[in-house]
Design a protein around this motif. Sequence first.
Motif, PDB file in Angstrom:
ATOM      1  N   MET A   1       0.964  -1.296  -0.025  1.00  0.00           N
ATOM      2  CA  MET A   1       0.121   0.201  -0.028  1.00  0.00           C
ATOM      3  C   MET A   1       0.902   1.160  -0.195  1.00  0.00           C
ATOM      4  SD  MET A   1      -3.012   1.364   2.724  1.00  0.00           S
ATOM      5  CE  MET A   1      -3.545  -0.376   2.773  1.00  0.00           C
ATOM      6  N   ASP A   2       0.701   2.160  -0.789  1.00  0.00           N
ATOM      7  CA  ASP A   2       1.463   3.319  -1.142  1.00  0.00           C
ATOM      8  C   ASP A   2       1.133   4.318   0.041  1.00  0.00           C
ATOM      9  OD1 ASP A   2      -0.324   5.893  -2.103  1.00  0.00           O
ATOM     10  OD2 ASP A   2      -1.024   3.874  -2.922  1.00  0.00           O
ATOM     11  N   PRO A   3       2.200   5.088   0.512  1.00  0.00           N
ATOM     12  CA  PRO A   3       1.918   6.151   1.461  1.00  0.00           C
ATOM     13  C   PRO A   3       0.471   7.041   1.673  1.00  0.00           C
ATOM     14  CG  PRO A   3       4.066   6.245   0.677  1.00  0.00           C
ATOM     15  CD  PRO A   3       3.521   5.310  -0.035  1.00  0.00           C
ATOM     16  N   LEU A   4       0.269   7.419   0.428  1.00  0.00           N
ATOM     17  CA  LEU A   4      -0.869   8.234   0.311  1.00  0.00           C
ATOM     18  C   LEU A   4      -2.160   7.444   0.549  1.00  0.00           C
ATOM     19  CD1 LEU A   4      -2.521  10.757  -0.607  1.00  0.00           C
ATOM     20  CD2 LEU A   4      -2.328  10.140  -2.973  1.00  0.00           C
ATOM     21  N   THR A   5      -2.406   6.424   0.389  1.00  0.00           N
ATOM     22  CA  THR A   5      -3.317   5.355   0.462  1.00  0.00           C
ATOM     23  C   THR A   5      -3.586   5.025   1.962  1.00  0.00           C
ATOM     24  OG1 THR A   5      -3.470   4.369  -1.738  1.00  0.00           O
ATOM     25  CG2 THR A   5      -4.488   3.247  -0.077  1.00  0.00           C
ATOM     26  N   ALA A   6      -2.282   4.899   2.619  1.00  0.00           N
ATOM     27  CA  ALA A   6      -2.202   4.614   3.951  1.00  0.00           C
ATOM     28  C   ALA A   6      -2.735   5.544   4.770  1.00  0.00           C
ATOM     29  CB  ALA A   6      -0.896   4.042   4.449  1.00  0.00           C
ATOM     30  N   ALA A   7      -2.351   6.793   4.348  1.00  0.00           N
ATOM     31  CA  ALA A   7      -2.844   8.044   5.023  1.00  0.00           C
ATOM     32  C   ALA A   7      -4.123   8.148   4.849  1.00  0.00           C
ATOM     33  CB  ALA A   7      -2.043   9.206   4.563  1.00  0.00           C
ATOM     34  N   GLY A   8      -4.756   7.959   3.677  1.00  0.00           N
ATOM     35  CA  GLY A   8      -6.178   8.126   3.405  1.00  0.00           C
ATOM     36  C   GLY A   8      -6.976   7.206   4.543  1.00  0.00           C
ATOM     37  N   VAL A   9      -6.650   5.953   4.564  1.00  0.00           N
ATOM     38  CA  VAL A   9      -7.253   4.920   5.106  1.00  0.00           C
ATOM     39  C   VAL A   9      -7.208   5.405   6.774  1.00  0.00           C
ATOM     40  CG1 VAL A   9      -7.110   2.523   6.117  1.00  0.00           C
ATOM     41  CG2 VAL A   9      -6.869   2.972   3.538  1.00  0.00           C
ATOM     42  N   LEU A  10      -6.008   5.887   7.029  1.00  0.00           N
ATOM     43  CA  LEU A  10      -5.838   6.296   8.778  1.00  0.00           C
ATOM     44  C   LEU A  10      -6.647   7.590   8.995  1.00  0.00           C
ATOM     45  CD1 LEU A  10      -4.650   5.804  11.516  1.00  0.00           C
ATOM     46  CD2 LEU A  10      -2.605   7.165  10.505  1.00  0.00           C
ATOM     47  N   PHE A  11      -6.482   8.364   8.127  1.00  0.00           N
ATOM     48  CA  PHE A  11      -7.485   9.625   8.383  1.00  0.00           C
ATOM     49  C   PHE A  11      -8.818   9.438   8.435  1.00  0.00           C
ATOM     50  CE2 PHE A  11      -9.580  13.445   6.596  1.00  0.00           C
ATOM     51  CZ  PHE A  11      -9.096  14.247   7.600  1.00  0.00           C
ATOM     52  N   GLY A  12      -9.458   8.573   7.354  1.00  0.00           N
ATOM     53  CA  GLY A  12     -10.812   8.158   7.330  1.00  0.00           C
ATOM     54  C   GLY A  12     -11.206   7.520   8.666  1.00  0.00           C
ATOM     55  N   ALA A  13     -10.338   6.584   9.119  1.00  0.00           N
ATOM     56  CA  ALA A  13     -10.665   5.799  10.258  1.00  0.00           C
ATOM     57  C   ALA A  13     -10.861   6.754  11.509  1.00  0.00           C
ATOM     58  CB  ALA A  13      -9.823   4.702  10.503  1.00  0.00           C
ATOM     59  N   VAL A  14      -9.800   7.481  11.814  1.00  0.00           N
ATOM     60  CA  VAL A  14      -9.792   8.375  12.865  1.00  0.00           C
ATOM     61  C   VAL A  14     -11.082   9.463  12.823  1.00  0.00           C
ATOM     62  CG1 VAL A  14      -8.490  10.312  13.738  1.00  0.00           C
ATOM     63  CG2 VAL A  14      -7.412   8.368  13.210  1.00  0.00           C
ATOM     64  N   VAL A  15     -11.013   9.866  11.853  1.00  0.00           N
ATOM     65  CA  VAL A  15     -12.391  10.978  11.510  1.00  0.00           C
ATOM     66  C   VAL A  15     -13.565  10.463  11.925  1.00  0.00           C
ATOM     67  CG1 VAL A  15     -13.664  12.326   9.757  1.00  0.00           C
ATOM     68  CG2 VAL A  15     -11.207  12.717   9.927  1.00  0.00           C
ATOM     69  N   ALA A  16     -13.817   9.121  11.270  1.00  0.00           N
ATOM     70  CA  ALA A  16     -15.046   8.523  11.580  1.00  0.00           C
ATOM     71  C   ALA A  16     -15.405   8.325  12.923  1.00  0.00           C
ATOM     72  CB  ALA A  16     -15.047   7.210  10.956  1.00  0.00           C
ATOM     73  N   VAL A  17     -14.369   7.906  13.884  1.00  0.00           N
ATOM     74  CA  VAL A  17     -14.563   7.678  15.168  1.00  0.00           C
ATOM     75  C   VAL A  17     -14.739   8.696  16.025  1.00  0.00           C
ATOM     76  CG1 VAL A  17     -13.524   6.676  17.213  1.00  0.00           C
ATOM     77  CG2 VAL A  17     -13.178   5.198  15.017  1.00  0.00           C
ATOM     78  N   VAL A  18     -13.975   9.616  15.626  1.00  0.00           N
ATOM     79  CA  VAL A  18     -14.254  11.141  16.498  1.00  0.00           C
ATOM     80  C   VAL A  18     -15.271  11.614  15.844  1.00  0.00           C
ATOM     81  CG1 VAL A  18     -13.220  13.576  16.806  1.00  0.00           C
ATOM     82  CG2 VAL A  18     -11.587  11.360  16.447  1.00  0.00           C
ATOM     83  N   ALA A  19     -15.954  11.698  14.770  1.00  0.00           N
ATOM     84  CA  ALA A  19     -17.098  12.402  14.424  1.00  0.00           C
ATOM     85  C   ALA A  19     -18.414  11.640  14.910  1.00  0.00           C
ATOM     86  CB  ALA A  19     -17.028  12.628  12.773  1.00  0.00           C
ATOM     87  N   ALA A  20     -18.254  10.171  14.935  1.00  0.00           N
ATOM     88  CA  ALA A  20     -19.625   9.616  15.477  1.00  0.00           C
ATOM     89  C   ALA A  20     -20.222  10.037  16.579  1.00  0.00           C
ATOM     90  CB  ALA A  20     -19.217   8.064  15.618  1.00  0.00           C
TER      91      ALA A  20
END
Length: 98
Positions: free
Chosen positions: A1-20
């Motif tokens: 997995m390239d760094p941009l994709t990994a960053a996107g996955v991590l960012f999306g996971a964190v935002v979802a948990v914080v925003a819920a």
Amino acid sequence: MDPLTAAGVLFGAVVAVVAAPVVLGAAGFTATGIAAGSLAASMASAAATASGGGVVAGSVVAGLQSAGVAGLATSTTAVVAGVGGAVGWLTSAAAALF
């Protein structure tokens, strides 16, 4: 997995948990119960009408209210993080196309 994709996955996971919790509260599923006149109140009313007078245990409305009062359970947090990560992956994949 390239760094941009990994960053996107991590960012999306964190935002979802914080925003819920913020999204639940904005919808009217609060720590003190369902807020009058909210989307949550409309959902509870429709669910009660459909079931003949009460919100059924285990229903979506009951689950959302439980999360609004007590926060997200560990299993729910994992699901929310997974969905957020998937959205982050899709977003990074789409960004790579442009």
